[in-house]
Design a protein around this motif. Structure first.
Motif: not given
Lengths: 389, 389
Positions: A8, A10, A22, A31, A33, A49, A64, A68
């Motif tokens: 993930v 972030g 992104h 992923k 975020k 997300e 947050f 991540c």
């Protein structure tokens, strides 16, 4: 089923750089975020997300960061102490606070580059208008008085904001920058031939790639056009600029994309103007003109994956920024632009149009530079509304 | 501020085609809204606006369609009567139900292509195993008995599912397809030299573009490799295949991407095998190998925007599907694949690995076909786990 380790990423900040990061991350199956100021921000419109919150609040950042695998940035505004706190929590922050400080504070950046012996405009921190005059005198040669001098607040400037040109001791611009209450840097105003950018990407492993050096054309302090590669650039100068950017990335411990904005002087010297430690406007051409885009390589770097080939896919690629004009709706202009040029690449950011605001860009590539420039300029102008045929 | 007309594209189905369509729509600044079976579906992981619901329920579809400027599809499974209801509500459905029926029902497709005189394998609907034997006898020539015969359920098949080869009157496969309770189509088993795909995109205006004809290599009924353009394809055959696909798109009123899967016989004849009215596996190479990807052109078509250039950007592009293998986690394999080939383009779908399931693909382009094929096959095999060096 065993453990699946797709990470993930972030990203802090919901602007167009996050939007395009992104987009570039989707093919990797990672992923993504997002921490965004609002749910309507450019990247927040298209990301899966999204956490809406204030990056200046450490609690928000900490919540947050949970889940991540790495934190990276759309902008350089997250306070250093917050980044150190995240690192202390065990969250990798890339680029890290010690590197990022050089993109946040121009005074720190200038001091460090001086230590490294990197060519730069003459500069020092100044304390008041009298000190500005003293800085000018220090640079006076022959019959010249050392003016004009460029003043910059060490924090918070972008796209020509936070920059003043002082043309003489009586110029009111000599006092203006001190009103902001942050440090002020004075620099000689370089009589440059043109502006270049040397963009590199570096991974925690220390692997790095250098993109071809590009020419960046500014209008009213805002990037208007980028040409890749920089036309007519001396091969030695090109290599020197790339080596300079790689060296800065290494010495400062940058992870991710580093943009080194340069002045090229008439005698082929390159001087460092600014640094940015994130995907950068001078690298938008890579989306359609390079084997691997700056956004894809930024993601690969912050994940410590091997980097992708940064080379050109076409002899010439030109990026032209689309600025807001008088028409709030650019969509009807797609009909003309797409019909006129079936190879045109439009990149819009989902932003409300405000006059002068960067709301998108176009990329055009091809074999003939004049043709490629004309097509990019036409499309950007037509979308803005300054060209109506 | 005046009215801003950037449209909302609603896509039904949360698979990888929707995921990659969303990715391709981001640069256009449009809004993308997804109707997905679950919040974990491939596209639902990365899209901004996701409605979780059942596309077989008209009420769900109607609520989803509110605020959409156009509805398009990741798959062909939405019931025709629901699509007609949406159209009656005033929502543009692209491709429309009358066109889409030909991709939903192989019987309807075969009947219509026969009317149009399109070259195809000998075929007709069959009612039971005796009728299958009769169909074989109808095709018997010389000493041959007309077998093998291919049976397909007219609805619901994909990737070799819903397809049976019947090798003689006593073959149990002759009765198997009738158990599903849907219509069964019999086709002669074409002794083809290879499989091709002619992909086109058509807009409501009637503008259309034809991608270069590609070779598609199947393994166990599943697409394994696509080579663009099809190596050694006779230029006349290529033009004939493109014209055929453009004609089918026109006659059936297709809007969006149409994939026409073809058999090429030893004497250079092309016969239509299957139609798909959506982005298609045989067009994934366009993401990195064409000026405009099939996904970007599908979005442009359903919005009735001028279409983008479909031509190749490289002499050769090879797509290799990544199938699930024994290892549930493909992420660690990125290190080897990316380090070995800095030009490799990985496209993963965020799907759980199941043996044989399509979970991603890779694209490789370059000047030398053998090299490009080797690199694509190596990466796909390494990600799957069948190659371990």
């Amino acid at each position: 089923m065993g453990t699946v380790t797709f990470p993930v990423v972030g990203m802090v900040g919901g602007g167009q750089l996050a939007r395009m990061t992104h987009e570039a991350g989707i093919p990797l199956g990672i992923k993504f975020k997002l921490l965004s100021d609002t749910a309507q921000d450019s990247a927040a419109q298209v990301a899966g997300e999204v956490v809406v919150g204030d990056y200046r609040d450490l609690g928000t950042l900490r919540r947050f960061a949970q889940g991540c695998d790495v934190i990276t940035f759309d902008h350089e505004h997250v306070p250093t102490e917050h980044l150190r706190a995240l690192e202390a929590d065990g969250i990798p922050v890339r680029p890290g606070p010690d590197a990022l400080l050089h993109a946040q504070d121009k005074g720190v950046m200038r001091a460090r580059l001086s230590e490294l012996g990197v060519p730069a405009p003459r500069n020092r921190l100044v304390s008041d208008p009298d000190d500005v005059a003293a800085f000018a005198r220090e640079g006076a040669t022959g019959g010249a008085d050392g003016f004009p001098v460029v003043l910059k607040t060490v924090r918070g400037g972008y796209d020509g904001k936070g920059v003043w040109v002082v043309r003489g001791a009586d110029d009111p611009n000599a006092s203006e920058p001190f009103k902001a209450g942050v440090g002020v840097l004075a620099e000689e105003k370089v009589d440059f031939a043109r502006e270049l950018a040397a963009n590199v990407v570096r991974s925690p492993h220390g692997q790095a790639v250098a993109y071809p050096v590009v020419e960046s054309i500014q209008v009213d302090g805002v990037c208007d056009t980028v040409i890749a590669p920089a036309p007519g650039l001396d091969p030695d100068t090109s290599v020197r600029a790339q080596e300079l950017a790689l060296r800065i990335a290494h010495e400062l411990g940058v992870v991710g994309h580093l943009a080194v904005e340069l002045f090229e002087t008439a005698d082929g010297e390159v001087l460092v103007n600014e640094l940015a430690m994130r995907p950068h406007n001078s690298g938008h051409w890579t989306q359609d003109g390079a084997v691997t885009s700056q956004f894809a390589n930024h993601v690969r770097a912050v994940l410590d994956l091997p980097l992708g080939d940064p080379r050109c896919r076409a002899p010439w690629t030109v990026m032209a920024n689309v600025l807001g004009g008088d028409y709030p709706d650019m969509y009807p202009a797609y009909l003309h632009c797409m019909a006129r040029d079936p190879q045109l690449k439009i990149h819009m950011y989902g932003k409300d149009v405000k006059p002068g605001r960067k709301v998108g860009h176009v990329n055009v590539y091809g074999d003939a530079l004049a043709d490629v420039r004309e097509r990019a300029a036409h499309a950007a102008g037509y979308l803005r509304g300054t060209i109506t045929e």
